[in-house]
Design a protein around this motif. Sequence first.
Motif, PDB file in Angstrom:
ATOM      1  N   ILE A 195       0.881  -1.173   0.000  1.00 49.94           N
ATOM      2  CA  ILE A 195       0.000   0.000   0.000  1.00 49.94           C
ATOM      3  C   ILE A 195       0.912   1.214   0.000  1.00 49.94           C
ATOM      4  CG2 ILE A 195      -1.783   1.272   1.241  1.00 49.94           C
ATOM      5  CD1 ILE A 195      -2.694  -1.328   2.467  1.00 49.94           C
ATOM      6  N   TYR A 196       0.715   2.102  -0.955  1.00 57.32           N
ATOM      7  CA  TYR A 196       1.695   3.177  -1.171  1.00 57.32           C
ATOM      8  C   TYR A 196       0.962   4.454  -1.590  1.00 57.32           C
ATOM      9  CZ  TYR A 196       6.076   5.310  -2.848  1.00 57.32           C
ATOM     10  OH  TYR A 196       7.169   6.128  -3.031  1.00 57.32           O
ATOM     11  N   ILE A 197       1.346   5.584  -0.988  1.00 58.18           N
ATOM     12  CA  ILE A 197       0.805   6.885  -1.373  1.00 58.18           C
ATOM     13  C   ILE A 197       1.905   7.669  -2.072  1.00 58.18           C
ATOM     14  CG2 ILE A 197      -0.177   9.052  -0.576  1.00 58.18           C
ATOM     15  CD1 ILE A 197      -1.378   7.569   1.771  1.00 58.18           C
ATOM     16  N   ASP A 198       1.656   8.102  -3.315  1.00 57.95           N
ATOM     17  CA  ASP A 198       2.687   8.810  -4.073  1.00 57.95           C
ATOM     18  C   ASP A 198       2.629  10.306  -3.799  1.00 57.95           C
ATOM     19  OD1 ASP A 198       0.662   9.925  -5.634  1.00 57.95           O
ATOM     20  OD2 ASP A 198       0.962   8.556  -7.320  1.00 57.95           O
ATOM     21  N   LYS A 199       3.541  11.061  -4.448  1.00 57.78           N
ATOM     22  CA  LYS A 199       3.632  12.506  -4.200  1.00 57.78           C
ATOM     23  C   LYS A 199       2.431  13.272  -4.740  1.00 57.78           C
ATOM     24  CE  LYS A 199       6.483  13.280  -8.326  1.00 57.78           C
ATOM     25  NZ  LYS A 199       7.796  13.785  -8.826  1.00 57.78           N
ATOM     26  N   ASN A 200       1.626  12.647  -5.600  1.00 64.62           N
ATOM     27  CA  ASN A 200       0.402  13.273  -6.115  1.00 64.62           C
ATOM     28  C   ASN A 200      -0.815  12.906  -5.279  1.00 64.62           C
ATOM     29  OD1 ASN A 200       1.734  14.469  -8.389  1.00 64.62           O
ATOM     30  ND2 ASN A 200       1.725  12.458  -9.375  1.00 64.62           N
ATOM     31  N   LYS A 201      -0.558  12.292  -4.126  1.00 64.95           N
ATOM     32  CA  LYS A 201      -1.610  11.877  -3.195  1.00 64.95           C
ATOM     33  C   LYS A 201      -2.570  10.883  -3.829  1.00 64.95           C
ATOM     34  CE  LYS A 201      -1.418  16.043  -0.332  1.00 64.95           C
ATOM     35  NZ  LYS A 201      -2.170  17.156   0.283  1.00 64.95           N
ATOM     36  N   LEU A 202      -2.010   9.962  -4.587  1.00 69.65           N
ATOM     37  CA  LEU A 202      -2.765   8.836  -5.124  1.00 69.65           C
ATOM     38  C   LEU A 202      -2.377   7.594  -4.338  1.00 69.65           C
ATOM     39  CD1 LEU A 202      -2.465   9.439  -8.987  1.00 69.65           C
ATOM     40  CD2 LEU A 202      -4.425   9.947  -7.504  1.00 69.65           C
ATOM     41  N   LEU A 203      -3.368   6.746  -4.073  1.00 71.06           N
ATOM     42  CA  LEU A 203      -3.146   5.533  -3.296  1.00 71.06           C
ATOM     43  C   LEU A 203      -2.993   4.351  -4.259  1.00 71.06           C
ATOM     44  CD1 LEU A 203      -3.161   4.129  -0.461  1.00 71.06           C
ATOM     45  CD2 LEU A 203      -5.605   3.721  -0.856  1.00 71.06           C
ATOM     46  N   TRP A 204      -1.894   3.620  -4.101  1.00 71.53           N
ATOM     47  CA  TRP A 204      -1.613   2.451  -4.936  1.00 71.53           C
ATOM     48  C   TRP A 204      -1.808   1.190  -4.092  1.00 71.53           C
ATOM     49  CZ3 TRP A 204       0.686   2.749 -10.051  1.00 71.53           C
ATOM     50  CH2 TRP A 204       0.882   4.066 -10.499  1.00 71.53           C
ATOM     51  N   ILE A 205      -2.664   0.305  -4.569  1.00 74.86           N
ATOM     52  CA  ILE A 205      -2.870  -0.994  -3.930  1.00 74.86           C
ATOM     53  C   ILE A 205      -2.323  -2.058  -4.883  1.00 74.86           C
ATOM     54  CG2 ILE A 205      -4.521  -2.607  -2.955  1.00 74.86           C
ATOM     55  CD1 ILE A 205      -4.419  -0.005  -1.430  1.00 74.86           C
ATOM     56  N   VAL A 206      -1.252  -2.713  -4.467  1.00 75.40           N
ATOM     57  CA  VAL A 206      -0.565  -3.683  -5.319  1.00 75.40           C
ATOM     58  C   VAL A 206      -0.904  -5.080  -4.812  1.00 75.40           C
ATOM     59  CG1 VAL A 206       1.650  -4.450  -6.247  1.00 75.40           C
ATOM     60  CG2 VAL A 206       1.308  -2.035  -5.682  1.00 75.40           C
ATOM     61  N   THR A 207      -1.509  -5.882  -5.669  1.00 75.10           N
ATOM     62  CA  THR A 207      -1.872  -7.239  -5.292  1.00 75.10           C
ATOM     63  C   THR A 207      -0.999  -8.250  -6.027  1.00 75.10           C
ATOM     64  OG1 THR A 207      -3.573  -7.456  -7.001  1.00 75.10           O
ATOM     65  CG2 THR A 207      -4.247  -6.528  -4.878  1.00 75.10           C
ATOM     66  N   ARG A 208      -1.001  -9.459  -5.507  1.00 76.64           N
ATOM     67  CA  ARG A 208      -0.108 -10.487  -6.056  1.00 76.64           C
ATOM     68  C   ARG A 208      -0.583 -10.994  -7.419  1.00 76.64           C
ATOM     69  NH1 ARG A 208       1.457 -15.387  -2.186  1.00 76.64           N
ATOM     70  NH2 ARG A 208       2.226 -13.562  -1.015  1.00 76.64           N
ATOM     71  N   PHE A 209      -1.923 -11.127  -7.601  1.00 75.60           N
ATOM     72  CA  PHE A 209      -2.427 -11.784  -8.807  1.00 75.60           C
ATOM     73  C   PHE A 209      -3.330 -10.903  -9.673  1.00 75.60           C
ATOM     74  CE2 PHE A 209      -2.006 -15.297  -5.630  1.00 75.60           C
ATOM     75  CZ  PHE A 209      -0.885 -15.894  -6.197  1.00 75.60           C
ATOM     76  N   ASN A 210      -4.028  -9.936  -9.072  1.00 69.95           N
ATOM     77  CA  ASN A 210      -5.073  -9.222  -9.801  1.00 69.95           C
ATOM     78  C   ASN A 210      -4.679  -7.812 -10.224  1.00 69.95           C
ATOM     79  OD1 ASN A 210      -6.993 -11.309  -9.803  1.00 69.95           O
ATOM     80  ND2 ASN A 210      -7.515 -10.853  -7.662  1.00 69.95           N
ATOM     81  N   GLY A 211      -3.367  -7.542 -10.294  1.00 70.67           N
ATOM     82  CA  GLY A 211      -2.930  -6.260 -10.816  1.00 70.67           C
ATOM     83  C   GLY A 211      -2.814  -5.184  -9.754  1.00 70.67           C
ATOM     84  N   ILE A 212      -2.896  -3.939 -10.211  1.00 75.17           N
ATOM     85  CA  ILE A 212      -2.695  -2.778  -9.345  1.00 75.17           C
ATOM     86  C   ILE A 212      -3.885  -1.844  -9.491  1.00 75.17           C
ATOM     87  CG2 ILE A 212      -1.221  -0.781  -8.875  1.00 75.17           C
ATOM     88  CD1 ILE A 212       1.105  -2.333 -10.070  1.00 75.17           C
TER      89      ILE A 212
END
Length: 797
Positions: free
Chosen positions: A476-493
């Motif tokens: 789970i990652y928040i970038d400098k543009n304040k977007l939240l990234w949810i990275v999963t093992r099988f179903n993409g991002i």
Amino acid sequence: MRRIAIIAAYFFICLDCFAQLTTSSGQYPFVHYTPRDGLVNSRVTKAYQDSKGRMYFLTHGGLSVFDGARFRNYTTKNGLANNIVNDILEVGDDSMLIATNSSNFLNVLVKGNVRKLKTEGARCPLVNQFYRNQDGKIYLSSDDGLFVLENNKVKELNVSTISKYPALPYLSVISCYENYIVISLSEMKNRRGLYLYDIKSNRICDALPDQGFYLLGKDYNETIWVANSDKLYILDTAFLTKGKLLLTLPTDGFLQVKNYSTTNIAFENDRIWLLYKNKDYRNIEIHRIEKNGSLFRIPLPQQATASDIKNIFIDRENSIWLCNDGEAVFKIVNAPFHIFQNPLGVGTQSQVNNVFYNNYVTWYSTNTEKLFRKTGKVVNKFTGNIKNSPAVFYDHGNKILAYDSRNIYEAHVIGASNLYFKSIISLPDSDFFEKKMIVDHDGVIIAAQKSCISVWVGLRLIMSIPIDRNDVVEEIYIDKNKLLWIVTRFNGIDVFKFQTEAEQKYLQSFYHFTPDNIIGSPRSFVIDRTGLIWIGTRADGLVAYKQNNGRLDQVYHFDVGNGLTDNFITSLSCDSFNNIIVGTQTGLDRIIIKNQKSNRVENLTRASNYFALINQTWADKEYAYGLTFSGVLLEVSPGKEKKSGFSPLLILEEMKVNAQPVSAEKNTFSYKENNISFFIAAPSFVDEKEVTYTYLVEGSGNSHWSDTTVANAVINLTNLSAGKYMLKMKAFFPSGLYAATGLSYSFEIMPPWWQTWWFRIIIAILIIGLLVFSFRFYYKRKLEKQMATLEKQQAIE
């Protein structure tokens, strides 16, 4: 080549050491070279490096030359005057002047061959040391006195006042300063005193006799260092200029070594390396002292200190070589990282199992109730109320948040050494928290659970996003543009925008990157300072993408084929220099990106023969870090560009034709000399066994380069047909440490005499002559028959 790698005993540090700026310690990997690896003898007294990078080891059994690929040894069988080698000095291209423990003659090693040096003038002394002064003259310190060698002429200098008795002066280490030579005596004179020789007046002009002083050498600032039984001194240069000897204490940060007892010292720019022994000789270490006073200690393995260390040498790559009288040679790899097996101190029994870093504060959670907070260089210890301390994931002011598999806790740090964790969110037994949790810019908790992504405001669950029960949230990652990234093992991002106005729709879908848009199965994730998206996979290495209108375009792909230690990427982080710190299941790497066309992979741990499963990586303003699965902390030095200017050369060390040595200058061979072996090397000793070679033989009909392997350090060309050839060779260095270097060699195999052009012309002439003769003979015989027939007819008529 077989090497014996010794990982030195881990050097533990306590909490107060962690807090000090000027004293630090850690583990450096050691590599041990012995006669089993090719060294000529285990009694090694000195190391030397020539301009092409080769290492020379002076032993009691001959001279060993190490180019990184092999040892080449020279003894009396090869022409040395004596097997005990006292000193060596480079005097020309592939030309070395050698002094053995003999007064018969000096040797030279020219292009791999030992020769006797023909000298004129005075007798040849038993030389202990060569010293080349700025005027180009070579001074010889010897048992017989002081000499000068110039244009192969030996001249004896007047140092008769040194010896009070008929015995020889037995000179040892010498060093020049302007028009003066500082002289010390060897152990044959019990190293009594210092003497100053005036070059212009050819006499001893000052002395400190019978005081046990011994000359150590001159550093890069032209300062001459002197030792006695328990102290270190420097010579006052103002007095030296006047022809006087005056001992003073070291200056600046070097003052702390004034009470050291050592005769082993090496100089490197504004730092010194020396062998430290405490009074009972139980604690033997290498100390690196900076001019600014900082001290770094390297403990030595017992095998290195079992016998006497004779010499410390720093090579051009800043690796340290220890010459040992009995245990051969140890190399201290100047690794860009330090290893702390117990970063929390000897007194604790805690193993670090989780690290959280934010705004110069680092929290270490352990497998006990203990937690540690590191702020700058200060470490504080806390005792919690939970048996296994929860993993901290938020720190703001005095408030911290932490979690375990079932709970989210809150605690407050108010000066005391105790922390009380209060559960504020609990899950039922049917669910649990994954090890991915984050707090956004509004203080909202976003957590990965077994069944969903949950969003909590305070104690309220405001929304949840279901996930496939067979899937796992990897990051789970928040970038400098304040977007939240949810990275999963099988179903993409999935990428979400924050909608603070509506709690039930707090996360609004923005992008979805399908598995088809991603190489492999994601395991770790980071976005660097330029916006590149780095995804570490479970089996396909590391891939960098650039986001382009809802699509991920591949920019880089790193795997074991182009430098990574392993293809299973366990953790990623980005340091302050925008280098990517890569944790794998077998070690730690660093990717240094200059531009899109220039990058290199540094195998930080593999290059030092250290392997471990990396559990976490992170970086502060200066250093990067890795935490192993067993709780060992790896501290990585900043990944700045090297400024040493050193670049290894690819050199042709030896050639053999039909298994017999020949000069490398030879380039024409007969048809019988068609089996040629080339011994090449690119002297670099950071990780020499990983230097690989490839070659191409133009003129052979094969236009492809050979496989890049270590074995290609010996190139065997067999059954070469007659013709002209161009052998092209390249060397590649581990981790892209240096640019590839190349070398070419042209040669020709002459055809046998029956295939030469002149032989063919002769044969052609002979054939034409034979044909002419045959035709003439045929027509002559035919004419003779016709004449006989005509005469017979005339007779009948």
